[in-house]
Every structure is written in C-alpha cells, then in structure tokens.
Design a protein around this motif. Sequence first.
Motif, mmCIF file in Angstrom:
data_model
loop_
_atom_site.group_PDB
_atom_site.id
_atom_site.type_symbol
_atom_site.label_atom_id
_atom_site.label_comp_id
_atom_site.label_asym_id
_atom_site.label_seq_id
_atom_site.Cartn_x
_atom_site.Cartn_y
_atom_site.Cartn_z
ATOM 1 N N ILE A 91 -50.190 -27.084 62.187
ATOM 2 C CA ILE A 91 -49.461 -28.358 62.224
ATOM 3 C C ILE A 91 -48.967 -28.670 63.635
ATOM 4 O O ILE A 91 -48.056 -29.460 63.823
ATOM 5 N N GLY A 92 -49.590 -28.009 64.649
ATOM 6 C CA GLY A 92 -49.345 -28.381 66.041
ATOM 7 C C GLY A 92 -48.268 -27.624 66.764
ATOM 8 O O GLY A 92 -47.873 -28.017 67.868
ATOM 9 N N VAL A 93 -47.753 -26.506 66.189
ATOM 10 C CA VAL A 93 -46.660 -25.761 66.811
ATOM 11 C C VAL A 93 -47.216 -24.701 67.751
ATOM 12 O O VAL A 93 -48.078 -23.909 67.373
ATOM 13 N N SER A 94 -46.730 -24.675 68.998
ATOM 14 C CA SER A 94 -47.186 -23.707 69.985
ATOM 15 C C SER A 94 -46.669 -22.307 69.643
ATOM 16 O O SER A 94 -45.568 -22.153 69.097
ATOM 17 N N PRO A 95 -47.424 -21.251 69.969
ATOM 18 C CA PRO A 95 -46.980 -19.884 69.710
ATOM 19 C C PRO A 95 -45.714 -19.551 70.493
ATOM 20 O O PRO A 95 -45.444 -20.134 71.550
ATOM 21 N N PRO A 96 -44.898 -18.599 70.001
ATOM 22 C CA PRO A 96 -43.662 -18.230 70.700
ATOM 23 C C PRO A 96 -43.946 -17.436 71.959
ATOM 24 O O PRO A 96 -44.992 -16.795 72.097
ATOM 25 N N SER A 97 -42.985 -17.448 72.877
ATOM 26 C CA SER A 97 -43.121 -16.678 74.116
ATOM 27 C C SER A 97 -42.938 -15.186 73.865
ATOM 28 O O SER A 97 -43.475 -14.357 74.601
ATOM 29 N N SER A 98 -42.176 -14.827 72.848
ATOM 30 C CA SER A 98 -41.968 -13.434 72.456
ATOM 31 C C SER A 98 -41.473 -13.423 71.022
ATOM 32 O O SER A 98 -41.130 -14.469 70.464
ATOM 33 N N THR A 99 -41.451 -12.238 70.412
ATOM 34 C CA THR A 99 -40.960 -12.133 69.035
ATOM 35 C C THR A 99 -40.040 -10.920 68.906
ATOM 36 O O THR A 99 -40.307 -9.888 69.508
ATOM 37 N N PRO A 100 -38.933 -11.054 68.138
ATOM 38 C CA PRO A 100 -38.433 -12.305 67.559
ATOM 39 C C PRO A 100 -37.741 -13.165 68.613
ATOM 40 O O PRO A 100 -37.423 -12.684 69.699
ATOM 41 N N PHE A 130 -32.444 -35.892 54.970
ATOM 42 C CA PHE A 130 -33.259 -35.622 56.151
ATOM 43 C C PHE A 130 -34.006 -36.892 56.541
ATOM 44 O O PHE A 130 -34.383 -37.696 55.685
ATOM 45 N N LEU A 131 -34.221 -37.046 57.838
ATOM 46 C CA LEU A 131 -34.903 -38.236 58.348
ATOM 47 C C LEU A 131 -36.410 -38.096 58.158
ATOM 48 O O LEU A 131 -37.013 -37.114 58.593
ATOM 49 N N GLY A 132 -37.025 -39.071 57.516
ATOM 50 C CA GLY A 132 -38.465 -39.059 57.328
ATOM 51 C C GLY A 132 -38.903 -38.056 56.281
ATOM 52 O O GLY A 132 -38.101 -37.380 55.642
ATOM 53 N N ASN A 133 -40.214 -37.953 56.119
ATOM 54 C CA ASN A 133 -40.765 -37.072 55.077
ATOM 55 C C ASN A 133 -41.586 -35.931 55.663
ATOM 56 O O ASN A 133 -42.496 -35.410 55.002
ATOM 57 N N ALA A 134 -41.273 -35.541 56.905
ATOM 58 C CA ALA A 134 -42.049 -34.493 57.566
ATOM 59 C C ALA A 134 -41.250 -33.207 57.737
ATOM 60 O O ALA A 134 -41.542 -32.398 58.616
ATOM 61 N N GLU A 172 -42.462 -32.533 62.432
ATOM 62 C CA GLU A 172 -42.965 -33.369 63.523
ATOM 63 C C GLU A 172 -42.321 -32.960 64.839
ATOM 64 O O GLU A 172 -42.992 -32.819 65.861
ATOM 65 N N ALA A 173 -41.003 -32.753 64.830
ATOM 66 C CA ALA A 173 -40.316 -32.317 66.046
ATOM 67 C C ALA A 173 -40.741 -30.918 66.450
ATOM 68 O O ALA A 173 -40.788 -30.589 67.639
ATOM 69 N N ALA A 177 -43.558 -29.652 66.540
ATOM 70 C CA ALA A 177 -44.795 -29.660 67.317
ATOM 71 C C ALA A 177 -44.526 -29.753 68.818
ATOM 72 O O ALA A 177 -45.350 -29.313 69.624
ATOM 73 N N TRP A 178 -43.357 -30.307 69.208
ATOM 74 C CA TRP A 178 -43.058 -30.405 70.644
ATOM 75 C C TRP A 178 -41.848 -29.578 71.056
ATOM 76 O O TRP A 178 -41.674 -29.292 72.242
ATOM 77 N N SER A 179 -41.000 -29.142 70.090
ATOM 78 C CA SER A 179 -39.879 -28.271 70.425
ATOM 79 C C SER A 179 -39.359 -27.595 69.161
ATOM 80 O O SER A 179 -38.742 -28.255 68.320
ATOM 81 N N VAL A 180 -39.615 -26.296 69.025
ATOM 82 C CA VAL A 180 -39.123 -25.562 67.862
ATOM 83 C C VAL A 180 -37.595 -25.600 67.823
ATOM 84 O O VAL A 180 -36.993 -25.821 66.771
ATOM 85 N N ALA A 181 -36.966 -25.383 68.979
ATOM 86 C CA ALA A 181 -35.505 -25.369 69.029
ATOM 87 C C ALA A 181 -34.927 -26.703 68.561
ATOM 88 O O ALA A 181 -33.965 -26.749 67.788
ATOM 89 N N HIS A 182 -35.510 -27.800 69.022
ATOM 90 C CA HIS A 182 -35.019 -29.121 68.628
ATOM 91 C C HIS A 182 -35.231 -29.348 67.139
ATOM 92 O O HIS A 182 -34.360 -29.904 66.446
ATOM 93 N N SER A 183 -36.380 -28.923 66.608
ATOM 94 C CA SER A 183 -36.692 -29.163 65.201
ATOM 95 C C SER A 183 -35.704 -28.472 64.272
ATOM 96 O O SER A 183 -35.416 -28.960 63.176
ATOM 97 N N LYS A 184 -35.182 -27.349 64.710
ATOM 98 C CA LYS A 184 -34.199 -26.629 63.899
ATOM 99 C C LYS A 184 -32.823 -27.274 63.992
ATOM 100 O O LYS A 184 -32.047 -27.259 63.029
ATOM 101 N N GLN A 185 -32.512 -27.842 65.123
ATOM 102 C CA GLN A 185 -31.202 -28.459 65.338
ATOM 103 C C GLN A 185 -31.023 -29.740 64.522
ATOM 104 O O GLN A 185 -29.907 -30.084 64.142
ATOM 105 N N VAL A 186 -32.094 -30.447 64.224
ATOM 106 C CA VAL A 186 -31.953 -31.756 63.595
ATOM 107 C C VAL A 186 -31.888 -31.699 62.070
ATOM 108 O O VAL A 186 -31.770 -32.747 61.422
ATOM 109 N N CYS A 187 -31.938 -30.512 61.485
ATOM 110 C CA CYS A 187 -31.897 -30.392 60.027
ATOM 111 C C CYS A 187 -30.749 -29.494 59.568
ATOM 112 O O CYS A 187 -30.493 -28.437 60.158
ATOM 113 N N ALA A 188 -30.075 -29.921 58.496
ATOM 114 C CA ALA A 188 -29.076 -29.069 57.860
ATOM 115 C C ALA A 188 -29.722 -27.794 57.344
ATOM 116 O O ALA A 188 -30.930 -27.760 57.064
#
Length: 225
Positions: free
Chosen positions: A43-52, A70-74, A102-103, A105-116
């Motif tokens: 779904i377009g998410v880049s691999p992490p720089s390290s784990t965890p 939540f905003l939108g259906n993604a 959707e978020a 795909a361009w920023s994992v950190a941002h995508s987590k911040q925008v959802c409860a």
Amino acid sequence: MTQFQLADTGEKLDITVRELIIAGWAGREQAAIDEHIEELKAIGVSPPSSTPLFYRVSADLLTTADNVQFLGNASSGEVEVLLLGTDRGTVVGIGSDHTDREAEAWSVAHSKQVCAKPVGYQLWWLADVIDHWDELEMASFATIDGEEVRYQEGGVTGLLHPEELLRRFGLDQAQLAPGQAMLCGTLPVIGGVRSAQSFRMVLRDPVTERTLEHTYHIQTLPVVK
C-alpha cells in the motif's frame, strides 16, 4: 485522566497518560517483520530504517471510547498489547494502533499521529502474566460491509517479549514509568490491510482462562477539498 478497571477485582484505576509510544516493526522473528514490511509496501509504505522503531504520538490520542471518528475511509486498526505504567506497577491491556493508510505512504510517524488509539477499559497486572507471557494469544475482527471477519490472529510469540522490547527502548526492567503507555506491535493481517465499520480486539490468556476484549465503532468524516 482516563479511568480503567482491573479485570480480576473490579478495582478502578484513574491513570493520566503523559507519554504514548507506538512500537513499530516489533516482530520477534525477522521473517515476521519482513512479512509486515511487504504487507505495507503493497500500500506504498517505505521500509523502516531499523527495527523496532519507537514512534511518539500525542498522549491524548489514547481513548477507551466505543465510537471513534476518522477522516476519510483509508484508515484501519491493528490489534496490539498495551503496556501502561502506574505508581503501583505496570498493567497490560488491549489496544489498536489505528492508522491513516494514505498518510502512511509518505510518513509513518504522521499517519500514527492523526488517528485516535482505542484501548480496552479492563487491565491485568503485568506481574500476573509475565511468567507465562508466551502463552498469550491475540486476535482482531473487522466488520466490513456489515459482516464480521477474522482480521488478525496469533500468539504474542510473534512479537518481542516485553522484557526485550523495553530493553531496546532503553529501560533496565520490564516496567514503564507512571503515565507512560506503549502499544507493543501487531500481527500480520489476514487478506490484506483494509478499512472497516467496527474493529474488535481480543487478548486471551489460556493459562488462567481470562480474556480482555474491546470493540470500537468507526465513523468516517468526509474529506472536503
């Protein structure tokens, strides 16, 4: 302040969460980490720089509400063990790292911040399950087009043990400070990542025959452009 309840005794715990940490890519085996990476690459998410990786999000995103917007259906949920620090020790719960795909795909950190981050109301003491931790089982069920389907299922052995996870976080023992909360990683999805109308999460202890469970219903807000 959020009110929780000890599942065994019914005692209420009022906890103010001051720091919320999301442990990403927290698989115990590299093969499971690779599976989750491939799942999200689809779904377009880049691999992490390290784990965890340990993402910080706003503490007030944590909620025990049954209905969440939540905003939108993604966006979609992910079942995770919750660890929560109190002044009497660390407790265990069940939660969802609900994420905007959707978020992501361009920023994992941002995508987590925008959802409860919905979590269950009931808790166990970590000390009561740590000795048989690897026996615990997780599952999630998503209601899609009005039908509940099995979305995730597996043992916690697919994820880092709390002692190892918190060691990698920089702690000397498997205890969080009062007010710290951590979602501890998720399992692969059955049938691919997708949105739902509701999301049910289960954490089962087959040794004591106890279960933690929480369901939240999703209201989609329109995206206005």
